[in-house]
Enzyme design. Sequence first.
Site, PDB file in Angstrom:
ATOM      1  N   HIS B  69       0.870  -1.190   0.000  1.00  0.00           N
ATOM      2  CA  HIS B  69       0.000   0.000   0.000  1.00  0.00           C
ATOM      3  C   HIS B  69       0.897   1.226   0.000  1.00  0.00           C
ATOM      4  O   HIS B  69       2.111   1.117   0.190  1.00  0.00           O
ATOM      5  CB  HIS B  69      -0.979  -0.031   1.172  1.00  0.00           C
ATOM      6  CG  HIS B  69      -0.351   0.046   2.529  1.00  0.00           C
ATOM      7  ND1 HIS B  69       0.535  -0.903   2.996  1.00  0.00           N
ATOM      8  CD2 HIS B  69      -0.475   0.954   3.538  1.00  0.00           C
ATOM      9  CE1 HIS B  69       0.920  -0.579   4.229  1.00  0.00           C
ATOM     10  NE2 HIS B  69       0.326   0.549   4.576  1.00  0.00           N
ATOM     11  N   HIS B  71       1.235   3.925   1.930  1.00  0.00           N
ATOM     12  CA  HIS B  71       1.692   4.690   3.096  1.00  0.00           C
ATOM     13  C   HIS B  71       3.217   4.824   3.048  1.00  0.00           C
ATOM     14  O   HIS B  71       3.928   3.903   2.628  1.00  0.00           O
ATOM     15  CB  HIS B  71       1.258   4.011   4.398  1.00  0.00           C
ATOM     16  CG  HIS B  71      -0.134   4.385   4.827  1.00  0.00           C
ATOM     17  ND1 HIS B  71      -0.909   3.600   5.651  1.00  0.00           N
ATOM     18  CD2 HIS B  71      -0.892   5.484   4.549  1.00  0.00           C
ATOM     19  CE1 HIS B  71      -2.082   4.197   5.860  1.00  0.00           C
ATOM     20  NE2 HIS B  71      -2.102   5.334   5.187  1.00  0.00           N
ATOM     21  N   ASP B  73       5.649   4.647   5.097  1.00  0.00           N
ATOM     22  CA  ASP B  73       6.558   3.696   5.745  1.00  0.00           C
ATOM     23  C   ASP B  73       6.683   2.382   4.965  1.00  0.00           C
ATOM     24  O   ASP B  73       7.422   1.484   5.382  1.00  0.00           O
ATOM     25  CB  ASP B  73       6.158   3.442   7.211  1.00  0.00           C
ATOM     26  CG  ASP B  73       4.740   2.923   7.367  1.00  0.00           C
ATOM     27  OD1 ASP B  73       3.874   3.277   6.541  1.00  0.00           O
ATOM     28  OD2 ASP B  73       4.471   2.166   8.320  1.00  0.00           O
ATOM     29  N   HIS B  74       5.971   2.291   3.850  1.00  0.00           N
ATOM     30  CA  HIS B  74       6.090   1.119   2.975  1.00  0.00           C
ATOM     31  C   HIS B  74       6.583   1.510   1.576  1.00  0.00           C
ATOM     32  O   HIS B  74       6.781   0.653   0.740  1.00  0.00           O
ATOM     33  CB  HIS B  74       4.738   0.406   2.852  1.00  0.00           C
ATOM     34  CG  HIS B  74       4.241  -0.130   4.162  1.00  0.00           C
ATOM     35  ND1 HIS B  74       4.200  -1.469   4.456  1.00  0.00           N
ATOM     36  CD2 HIS B  74       3.805   0.510   5.274  1.00  0.00           C
ATOM     37  CE1 HIS B  74       3.743  -1.640   5.697  1.00  0.00           C
ATOM     38  NE2 HIS B  74       3.497  -0.453   6.209  1.00  0.00           N
ATOM     39  N   HIS B 190      -7.790  -1.601   5.228  1.00  0.00           N
ATOM     40  CA  HIS B 190      -6.865  -0.731   5.970  1.00  0.00           C
ATOM     41  C   HIS B 190      -7.378   0.705   5.832  1.00  0.00           C
ATOM     42  O   HIS B 190      -8.456   0.924   5.297  1.00  0.00           O
ATOM     43  CB  HIS B 190      -5.453  -0.907   5.386  1.00  0.00           C
ATOM     44  CG  HIS B 190      -4.377  -0.176   6.135  1.00  0.00           C
ATOM     45  ND1 HIS B 190      -4.236  -0.233   7.504  1.00  0.00           N
ATOM     46  CD2 HIS B 190      -3.363   0.643   5.701  1.00  0.00           C
ATOM     47  CE1 HIS B 190      -3.195   0.516   7.865  1.00  0.00           C
ATOM     48  NE2 HIS B 190      -2.651   1.057   6.790  1.00  0.00           N
ATOM     49  N   ASP B 261      -0.434  -3.858   5.684  1.00  0.00           N
ATOM     50  CA  ASP B 261      -1.164  -3.400   6.870  1.00  0.00           C
ATOM     51  C   ASP B 261      -2.649  -3.700   6.700  1.00  0.00           C
ATOM     52  O   ASP B 261      -3.217  -3.513   5.613  1.00  0.00           O
ATOM     53  CB  ASP B 261      -0.989  -1.893   7.054  1.00  0.00           C
ATOM     54  CG  ASP B 261       0.435  -1.525   7.419  1.00  0.00           C
ATOM     55  OD1 ASP B 261       1.284  -2.427   7.460  1.00  0.00           O
ATOM     56  OD2 ASP B 261       0.685  -0.330   7.658  1.00  0.00           O
ATOM     57  N   HIS B 321       5.958  -5.634  11.715  1.00  0.00           N
ATOM     58  CA  HIS B 321       5.313  -4.327  11.694  1.00  0.00           C
ATOM     59  C   HIS B 321       4.855  -3.928  13.099  1.00  0.00           C
ATOM     60  O   HIS B 321       3.704  -3.605  13.348  1.00  0.00           O
ATOM     61  CB  HIS B 321       4.117  -4.343  10.719  1.00  0.00           C
ATOM     62  CG  HIS B 321       3.646  -2.968  10.331  1.00  0.00           C
ATOM     63  ND1 HIS B 321       2.667  -2.296  11.018  1.00  0.00           N
ATOM     64  CD2 HIS B 321       4.029  -2.142   9.334  1.00  0.00           C
ATOM     65  CE1 HIS B 321       2.446  -1.134  10.446  1.00  0.00           C
ATOM     66  NE2 HIS B 321       3.267  -1.009   9.423  1.00  0.00           N
TER      67      HIS B 321
END
Lengths: 375, 375
Positions: B69, B71, B73-74, B190, B261, B321
């Site tokens: 996804h 976001h 942090d990914h 999510h 996530d 995670h």
Amino acid sequence: MSMDLTFLGTGSAYPSPHRGASAVVLRTEGECWLFDCGEGTQTQLMKSQLKAGKQNKSAGKINKIFISHLHGDHLFGLPGLLCTVSLNYSPTQPPNCVDIYGPVGLRHFLRVALELSGSQLVFPYAVHELEPTGDQCPPEGLLSPTVTQSSESLHPQERPGRTICLEGESDCYLLFEEKHFTVKAFRLFHRIPSFGFCVQEYDRPGRLNTHLLKELGLTPGPLYGQLKNGETITLENGQVVKPSEVLEPAIPGRKVCIFGDCSSLLGEGGLKACRGADILVHEATLADGFQERAVEHGHSTPSMAAAVARSCEVRRLVLYHFSQRYKPVSLQKDSEEDDVLELQRQAEDALKGTATEVSLAEDFLTLPIPIKRSN
Amino acid sequence: MSMDLTFLGTGSAYPSPHRGASAVVLRTEGECWLFDCGEGTQTQLMKSQLKAGKQNKSAGKINKIFISHLHGDHLFGLPGLLCTVSLNYSPTQPPNCVDIYGPVGLRHFLRVALELSGSQLVFPYAVHELEPTGDQCPPEGLLSPTVTQSSESLHPQERPGRTICLEGESDCYLLFEEKHFTVKAFRLFHRIPSFGFCVQEYDRPGRLNTHLLKELGLTPGPLYGQLKNGETITLENGQVVKPSEVLEPAIPGRKVCIFGDCSSLLGEGGLKACRGADILVHEATLADGFQERAVEHGHSTPSMAAAVARSCEVRRLVLYHFSQRYKPVSLQKDSEEDDVLELQRQAEDALKGTATEVSLAEDFLTLPIPIKRSN
């Protein structure tokens, strides 16, 4: 007012375990300004002594960010840094606007990165873009307007930013003037448009000569403040006292100049802005022996950095942005060919006969910038 | 064929000095696939044992990237990783296309980041976008088409990518089928559309029963290969030998599932795809005691992850995670309230009575995925 510089990343091209990508923090009392934000800057900040107690407390204090140019090793840490600052924002902290300065294209980059990642910030931000001139890089390094002019609307936390153009007379970009500082940018030549930044502290009035004041019959009180503020006063006996008569010479403001990647300055703006700087932070990607290769890639060697420092008569030249081939002194093995200390020696040799000192930046090095004496 | 998983980042929300942002590498002989690429992944890769000798040699081998996804942090490590892979590309290495899979919007993000940073890669890349369904997140998490449909032309090194839609029958996205594997994605719920990935190795024929073959008078030679390849052969004496008569049972292919996530699976696709997985990597951002908060933020707890593992009857559940509040075991102090081992215990408790093992991922942990025995 205390003032210091902390290097969070001193490597070129990409972050590595031994040198972070470009990022330097200038701290004064109450202000925390970040110059460049390569990938991993937020982690370097957490590892640094700038982190005061709680993780990222200092990151939360960053209120101005300056991006010298849009290469990834100076830029790719910015969206993540803003998101993490936001996540760790103290609920009691007022959500002040973060002002971000950098080349045209920065606004679009940040908007797309925050928008597509669904990132919401708890504070507003504004991107003030510097309009480069067409001669700051080879033609292929210029962005086409279709790439930089985003059609999207502002990000929900984005405030309109200014577009800042070169001022003909000073050959500089005036970013802002505030309580203690004027900040300007100047043009550099690189593979893509690149800028240097000059932070000039205002001169401050000298100390009051209390010995002289006592002789005049003045005791500490409001009149002292008026004189210090530059007001002429009249004593009870009718005698007029001008500030210049009782003030020691003004304390010159400090000047810190931080260069983006470059193989040369462009125009007179940088030379004028950096004259007499207390600290000039200049890249030295490769040793003198690789000058041709350095210039071909838009970079400098220690001697090239030294030539700039010499022209500007700076107090201290700090080298940074080293090729990852140069390990930090602490990790260097005797057998290694590439010695970062050699870079320092080359700059020192080139500055022989001048008063300029040379330092090597390393990740997490903090350099205090002491208040000057009166002239 | 050897196969293993290496965790480069196991922290949620942002990278920290003790936990990198999300990134997992699946290695097989000759292939290196990266799942998610949070900021700092390239540095984690350099620090890991995946770096074989020369810096980034293994990074240069990454030939497929999967983004669960968008976001930060990914995602935010992706442009920098590609640039560094390119910089460190061996001149003798063939410039194979890097295939990148992820949600709609990824293509635009990468194009803008590479374009504005003036990044040229020495290899081509293609972004294959997964079209999410409208129920994968709350309405405010969906991107508007004006944001994801870029008007720019392809980046010079970009090759046209596919748009992959949900297949109704399997409730999965078929990403590709190649020599050894089929890779599918499935839907997760999510805050923004998120996906899980299932890597299914093909079953392989069982071993030849050499004892039996010798009894039939066959000595090792081309006929062995024909039988192994599933061909029926006729011996000189006219006897017909079918592969099923001389082959041991087939060796079932391994299955590795990596979740993005999520607070839940969406539809039946994930459950079907992950059934019997050898390894299921699932997020466990917060402990069971914080389930309400976890779900509110679109995340899972150990018991929630365990419930998925139980439904799918997997061999091993690997948790990752983790909120940055959970320090790695090696750095944990006795006085600390948040104990990552407690997360493991919670999942183990929830899986009591099953054969599923539970492991905690840590940065730089490598888990081998052994070849299975014949059924």
